[in-house]
Write a protein that holds these residues in place. Structure first.
Motif, PDB file in Angstrom:
ATOM      1  N   ASP A 157      -9.778 -12.216  13.061  1.00 46.91           N
ATOM      2  CA  ASP A 157      -8.435 -12.801  13.103  1.00 46.91           C
ATOM      3  C   ASP A 157      -8.396 -14.107  13.902  1.00 46.91           C
ATOM      4  N   PHE A 158      -9.540 -14.725  14.146  1.00 43.41           N
ATOM      5  CA  PHE A 158      -9.604 -15.918  14.983  1.00 43.41           C
ATOM      6  C   PHE A 158      -8.925 -17.108  14.296  1.00 43.41           C
ATOM      7  N   ARG A 159      -8.015 -17.781  15.039  1.00 38.97           N
ATOM      8  CA  ARG A 159      -7.377 -19.008  14.576  1.00 38.97           C
ATOM      9  C   ARG A 159      -7.527 -20.061  15.660  1.00 38.97           C
ATOM     10  N   PHE A 160      -7.556 -21.326  15.274  1.00 35.94           N
ATOM     11  CA  PHE A 160      -7.820 -22.380  16.247  1.00 35.94           C
ATOM     12  C   PHE A 160      -7.239 -23.698  15.758  1.00 35.94           C
ATOM     13  N   GLY A 161      -7.202 -24.676  16.680  1.00 35.28           N
ATOM     14  CA  GLY A 161      -6.681 -25.993  16.357  1.00 35.28           C
ATOM     15  C   GLY A 161      -5.168 -26.049  16.488  1.00 35.28           C
ATOM     16  N   LEU A 215      -5.767 -30.795  19.779  1.00 35.38           N
ATOM     17  CA  LEU A 215      -6.935 -30.981  18.912  1.00 35.38           C
ATOM     18  C   LEU A 215      -6.676 -30.374  17.539  1.00 35.38           C
ATOM     19  N   THR A 216      -6.977 -31.128  16.502  1.00 37.38           N
ATOM     20  CA  THR A 216      -6.899 -30.555  15.159  1.00 37.38           C
ATOM     21  C   THR A 216      -8.057 -29.583  14.972  1.00 37.38           C
ATOM     22  N   ALA A 217      -7.963 -28.787  13.925  1.00 35.76           N
ATOM     23  CA  ALA A 217      -9.050 -27.838  13.652  1.00 35.76           C
ATOM     24  C   ALA A 217     -10.367 -28.566  13.442  1.00 35.76           C
ATOM     25  N   ASP A 218     -10.347 -29.692  12.719  1.00 33.86           N
ATOM     26  CA  ASP A 218     -11.582 -30.452  12.485  1.00 33.86           C
ATOM     27  C   ASP A 218     -12.115 -31.057  13.781  1.00 33.86           C
ATOM     28  N   ARG A 226      -2.569 -23.714  15.024  1.00 32.80           N
ATOM     29  CA  ARG A 226      -3.435 -22.626  14.535  1.00 32.80           C
ATOM     30  C   ARG A 226      -3.827 -22.821  13.072  1.00 32.80           C
ATOM     31  N   GLN A 227      -4.175 -24.066  12.727  1.00 31.36           N
ATOM     32  CA  GLN A 227      -4.471 -24.374  11.335  1.00 31.36           C
ATOM     33  C   GLN A 227      -5.857 -23.911  10.903  1.00 31.36           C
ATOM     34  N   GLY A 228      -6.782 -23.791  11.867  1.00 28.32           N
ATOM     35  CA  GLY A 228      -8.141 -23.415  11.511  1.00 28.32           C
ATOM     36  C   GLY A 228      -8.329 -21.920  11.406  1.00 28.32           C
ATOM     37  N   ASP A 229      -9.197 -21.501  10.475  1.00 30.13           N
ATOM     38  CA  ASP A 229      -9.467 -20.082  10.304  1.00 30.13           C
ATOM     39  C   ASP A 229     -10.919 -19.880   9.882  1.00 30.13           C
ATOM     40  N   PHE A 230     -11.255 -18.642   9.547  1.00 31.04           N
ATOM     41  CA  PHE A 230     -12.631 -18.314   9.197  1.00 31.04           C
ATOM     42  C   PHE A 230     -13.107 -19.105   7.981  1.00 31.04           C
ATOM     43  N   SER A 231     -12.246 -19.261   6.986  1.00 30.32           N
ATOM     44  CA  SER A 231     -12.649 -19.973   5.760  1.00 30.32           C
ATOM     45  C   SER A 231     -13.035 -21.414   6.059  1.00 30.32           C
ATOM     46  N   LEU A 232     -12.258 -22.079   6.920  1.00 33.56           N
ATOM     47  CA  LEU A 232     -12.585 -23.458   7.281  1.00 33.56           C
ATOM     48  C   LEU A 232     -13.913 -23.519   8.025  1.00 33.56           C
ATOM     49  N   LEU A 233     -14.117 -22.603   8.973  1.00 35.28           N
ATOM     50  CA  LEU A 233     -15.371 -22.583   9.713  1.00 35.28           C
ATOM     51  C   LEU A 233     -16.559 -22.350   8.779  1.00 35.28           C
ATOM     52  N   LYS A 234     -16.392 -21.443   7.836  1.00 28.89           N
ATOM     53  CA  LYS A 234     -17.463 -21.147   6.886  1.00 28.89           C
ATOM     54  C   LYS A 234     -17.815 -22.391   6.071  1.00 28.89           C
ATOM     55  N   PHE A 271     -11.028 -19.594  27.750  1.00 27.90           N
ATOM     56  CA  PHE A 271      -9.985 -20.563  28.115  1.00 27.90           C
ATOM     57  C   PHE A 271      -9.281 -20.163  29.403  1.00 27.90           C
ATOM     58  N   GLU A 272      -8.885 -21.178  30.147  1.00 26.83           N
ATOM     59  CA  GLU A 272      -8.121 -20.973  31.384  1.00 26.83           C
ATOM     60  C   GLU A 272      -7.121 -22.127  31.513  1.00 26.83           C
ATOM     61  N   PRO A 273      -5.822 -21.843  31.544  1.00 28.09           N
ATOM     62  CA  PRO A 273      -5.215 -20.510  31.450  1.00 28.09           C
ATOM     63  C   PRO A 273      -5.278 -19.951  30.038  1.00 28.09           C
ATOM     64  N   HIS A 274      -4.872 -18.707  29.892  1.00 30.77           N
ATOM     65  CA  HIS A 274      -4.718 -18.104  28.573  1.00 30.77           C
ATOM     66  C   HIS A 274      -3.740 -18.969  27.784  1.00 30.77           C
ATOM     67  N   PRO A 275      -4.033 -19.286  26.503  1.00 33.96           N
ATOM     68  CA  PRO A 275      -3.128 -20.144  25.721  1.00 33.96           C
ATOM     69  C   PRO A 275      -1.670 -19.698  25.750  1.00 33.96           C
ATOM     70  N   ARG A 276      -1.422 -18.393  25.753  1.00 35.37           N
ATOM     71  CA  ARG A 276      -0.028 -17.927  25.784  1.00 35.37           C
ATOM     72  C   ARG A 276       0.613 -18.237  27.138  1.00 35.37           C
ATOM     73  N   GLU A 277      -0.172 -18.305  28.209  1.00 35.87           N
ATOM     74  CA  GLU A 277       0.361 -18.710  29.507  1.00 35.87           C
ATOM     75  C   GLU A 277       0.731 -20.185  29.498  1.00 35.87           C
ATOM     76  N   TYR A 278       0.012 -20.967  28.721  1.00 35.82           N
ATOM     77  CA  TYR A 278       0.307 -22.402  28.627  1.00 35.82           C
ATOM     78  C   TYR A 278       1.570 -22.643  27.807  1.00 35.82           C
ATOM     79  N   PHE A 279       1.667 -22.024  26.643  1.00 42.43           N
ATOM     80  CA  PHE A 279       2.782 -22.295  25.741  1.00 42.43           C
ATOM     81  C   PHE A 279       4.084 -21.628  26.183  1.00 42.43           C
ATOM     82  N   ALA A 280       4.004 -20.418  26.732  1.00 41.89           N
ATOM     83  CA  ALA A 280       5.220 -19.687  27.112  1.00 41.89           C
ATOM     84  C   ALA A 280       4.944 -18.867  28.370  1.00 41.89           C
ATOM     85  N   PRO A 281       4.838 -19.533  29.528  1.00 39.20           N
ATOM     86  CA  PRO A 281       4.440 -18.820  30.754  1.00 39.20           C
ATOM     87  C   PRO A 281       5.351 -17.649  31.109  1.00 39.20           C
TER      88      PRO A 281
END
Length: 312
Positions: free
Chosen positions: A123-127, A99-102, A130-138, A52-62
């Protein structure tokens, strides 16, 4: 290695994929990328990284975002050296953040990147939120025919290898600790640009490395080795900081005085390896006092190299 800006609407090929910011490409990242490339070779599929570019933390709280360990260009070079076949650089903006996790799974992973085998950090979270996690991906992988595998945290001497740990080591001036986490000395690469020639006037000409808008993860005066000038690295002493003794502009610069080097190096693209911290940056009352300190810094760096010769 192929680099793409953005995600295609429909993938032309299936892929073995991993996702992350990969800032610094430390030893934890390297273990994940080794797992990625091994799996890709076994399946005869391309090894693909989504970053990702920029880093998500740079986007949310530069204002609160951490200092980057590597520029995008440096990160891409490190990914290429790790055997990655393709990198997709996704612009992290309001649309992507919503984007939602789905939607992330359907639009990005399945349709856009044709994921067949996904390898992620544990520890990956997404969406959104940060609603998505490994269990959802699986669960979604089981229904949409892609495999999901987790890469567990890599410990280095009992410490979790992470970009945050590298930043902390660099901020503390503990370059040996940072190197253990990275698997190599920390370095910054950039093009040599024209400076204000103050170093030359003081008798210590410097190569000024372009930093653009980058906020560095370390500051001070260091013994360094420099690649990009000769067949073997060149030793030197570097200052990275705001140069309070010569300007009040507050702009970060990286200046390197190269030992036993008297050739022009403007526009050369150099990589500066930070090997030993000599001191913090200081403000001096006069240019004479600054010059005297630069002389002591150079002597101290030469003495360090006498005990720690550069390995070519």
């Amino acid at each position: 290695m192929q680099v793409f800006r953005g995600i295609p609407e429909h993938a032309a090929h299936t892929s073995v994929l991993t996702i992350g910011n990969f800032d610094g490409v430390h030893r934890g990242h390297q273990a994940l990328l080794q797992m990625l490339t091994d799996t890709a070779r076994a399946l005869a599929l391309p090894a693909v990284v989504l970053t990702f570019e920029p880093h998500p933390r740079e986007y949310f709280a530069p204002a609160d975002a951490p200092a980057r360990l590597a520029s995008l260009r440096e990160k891409l070079l490190l990914l290429a050296a790790s055997g990655v076949d393709r990198v997709y650089v996704c612009r992290f903006n309001a649309r992507f953040a919503a984007l939602t996790a789905d939607q992330f799974i359907d639009d990005i992973l399945v349709r856009g990147l044709g994921v067949r085998h996904l390898i992620i950090g544990d520890d990956f979270r997404f969406g959104a939120r940060r609603q998505g996690d490994f269990s959802l991906l699986k669960a979604r992988g089981a229904s949409q025919d892609f495999v999901v595998e987790a890469m567990h945290t890599l410990d280095v001497a009992g410490e979790r290898a992470s970009s945050s740990a590298v930043r902390e080591a660099l901020a503390d001036g503990d370059l040996a600790h940072a190197a253990r986490l990275l698997g190599r000395p920390y370095s910054i690469a950039g093009r040599v640009i024209r400076g204000d020639q103050i170093g030359r006037k003081l008798g210590y000409p410097t190569a000024n490395i372009q930093m653009k808008h980058r906020r560095p993860a370390l500051s001070g005066v260091f013994a360094v080795s420099v690649e990009g000038l000769a067949d073997t690295p060149v030793a030197g002493v570097a200052n990275i900081g705001v140069r309070p003794s010569v300007t009040s502009a507050g702009k970060t610069t990286l200046e390197v005085h190269l030992f036993d080097w008297n050739r022009d190096c403007y526009d050369a693209h150099l990589r500066v390896h930070f090997l030993n911290k000599l001191r913090d940056e200081m403000k001096f009352g006069s240019l004479d006092a600054l010059t005297a300190q630069i002389s002591r810094d150079a002597d101290q760096a030469r003495a360090w190299f006498a005990d720690n010769p550069i390995r070519s």
